[in-house]
Design a protein around this motif. Structure first.
Motif, PDB file in Angstrom:
ATOM      1  N   THR A 122       0.490  -1.345  -0.212  1.00  7.33           N
ATOM      2  CA  THR A 122      -0.271  -0.080   0.133  1.00  7.33           C
ATOM      3  C   THR A 122       0.738   1.090   0.602  1.00  7.33           C
ATOM      4  OG1 THR A 122      -1.791  -1.105   1.400  1.00  7.33           O
ATOM      5  CG2 THR A 122      -2.050   1.361   1.423  1.00  7.33           C
ATOM      6  N   GLU A 125      -4.278  -4.745  -5.625  1.00  7.36           N
ATOM      7  CA  GLU A 125      -3.200  -5.476  -4.127  1.00  7.36           C
ATOM      8  C   GLU A 125      -4.150  -6.485  -4.061  1.00  7.36           C
ATOM      9  OE1 GLU A 125      -2.488  -2.765  -0.789  1.00  7.36           O
ATOM     10  OE2 GLU A 125      -1.781  -4.562   0.427  1.00  7.36           O
ATOM     11  N   ASP A 141      -6.072  -0.249   4.176  1.00  4.69           N
ATOM     12  CA  ASP A 141      -6.041   0.654   2.745  1.00  4.69           C
ATOM     13  C   ASP A 141      -6.703   1.090   1.973  1.00  4.69           C
ATOM     14  OD1 ASP A 141      -3.952  -0.852   3.733  1.00  4.69           O
ATOM     15  OD2 ASP A 141      -4.250  -2.521   2.388  1.00  4.69           O
TER      16      ASP A 141
HETATM   17 MG   LIG Z   1      -1.669  -3.032   2.257  1.00  8.27          MG
END
Ligand SMILES: [Mg+2]
Ligand SMILES: Nc1nc2c(ncn2[C@@H]2O[C@H](COP(=O)(O)OP(=O)(O)OP(=O)(O)O)[C@@H](O)[C@H]2O)c(=O)[nH]1
Length: 224
Positions: A52, A125, A80
């Motif tokens: 992140t 992610e 996040d």
């Molecule tokens: Mg993360």
């Protein structure tokens, strides 16, 4: 066949079935993105290796140059997504609760929430986990593995499945190297032993080492 052999055979068959259903959906996601000329990457690493933070840096640098959409997976919390929503990109958080990886169905179901006509780059992610996420195709063009120097040199040979599949390996937190007993040459040799063709970039989100090479890598995979 013994009882235990039968059980193992059943588990293998079940795993194959789950993966082949996932692969079918991933293909639909890939086609959807290709039709729109959107490049897509799946970022995978251990928890806390800097995914992140890297995305925060990347958005802050590229948000006026590229239209970027991000899907973030975590078992719980929207921490996040909240960190990334300060930027111009579209961000969507998926919570998987008990599952340790994202699957293609979760990606497909939520794609239209973040993909826009102008989107150039779609970044996933994945959940912090060095093993399971690498087996699940999400329709991306390529996987990016992060490996922080604080994890030690030997993770690529201990957990090869991700490193084998990654097109790019980012060695992260390079600003910390002077404080560690970490052997860079050994680490690079282990990565190359598993995957001789991946690009390795050493980066720091704190002092910006290697970040220009990372941005060039991202520009090189764009489709429009
Ligand atoms: Mg993360
Ligand atoms: N020194 C240093 N710390 C970093 C760097 N990148 C990230 N960190 C720190 O590492 C910690 C974890 O960073 P995150 O970016 O949240 O890691 P993550 O991989 O997204 O974590 P999960 O999503 O939970 O798997 C934070 O305290 C960051 O400040 C770096 O380049 N150098």
């Amino acid at each position: 066949m013994s009882n235990s052999e039968q059980k193992v055979t059943r588990i293998v068959k079940l795993e194959k079935k789950v993966l082949s259903k996932n692969d079918e959906i991933a293909l639909r996601v890939r086609n959807y993105l290709n039709e729109r000329k959107i490049a897509a990457i799946n970022i995978i690493s251990s928890p806390g290796s800097g995914k992140t933070t890297l995305l925060e840096k990347t958005l802050s640098k590229l948000q006026d140059e590229l239209s970027i959409s991000i899907m973030v997976g975590d078992q719980k919390t929207d921490n996040d997504a909240r960190r990334l929503s300060k930027f111009k990109s579209e961000v969507y958080q998926i919570n998987t609760h008990n599952s340790c990886h994202l699957n293609a169905e979760q990606v497909e179901k939520n794609l239209e929430k973040i993909i826009r006509k102008q989107t150039d780059l779609f970044i996933i992610e994945n959940i912090g986990n060095l093993v399971c996420p690498s087996s699940f195709d999400l329709g991306e063009d390529l996987k990016v593995a992060l490996l922080s120097c604080t994890e030690g040199e030997d993770k690529p040979i201990k957990y090869p499945s991700l490193f084998f599949r990654a097109k790019c390996v980012l060695i992260t937190k390079s600003d910390l190297i002077p404080h560690l007993d970490w052997d860079e040459q050994k680490c690079r040799e282990y990565i190359k032993r598993i995957n001789n063709t991946c690009q390795i970039i050493k980066i720091s989100s704190k002092n910006n080492e290697g970040m220009d090479e990372w941005y060039s890598f991202l520009r090189s995979i764009l489709k429009k």
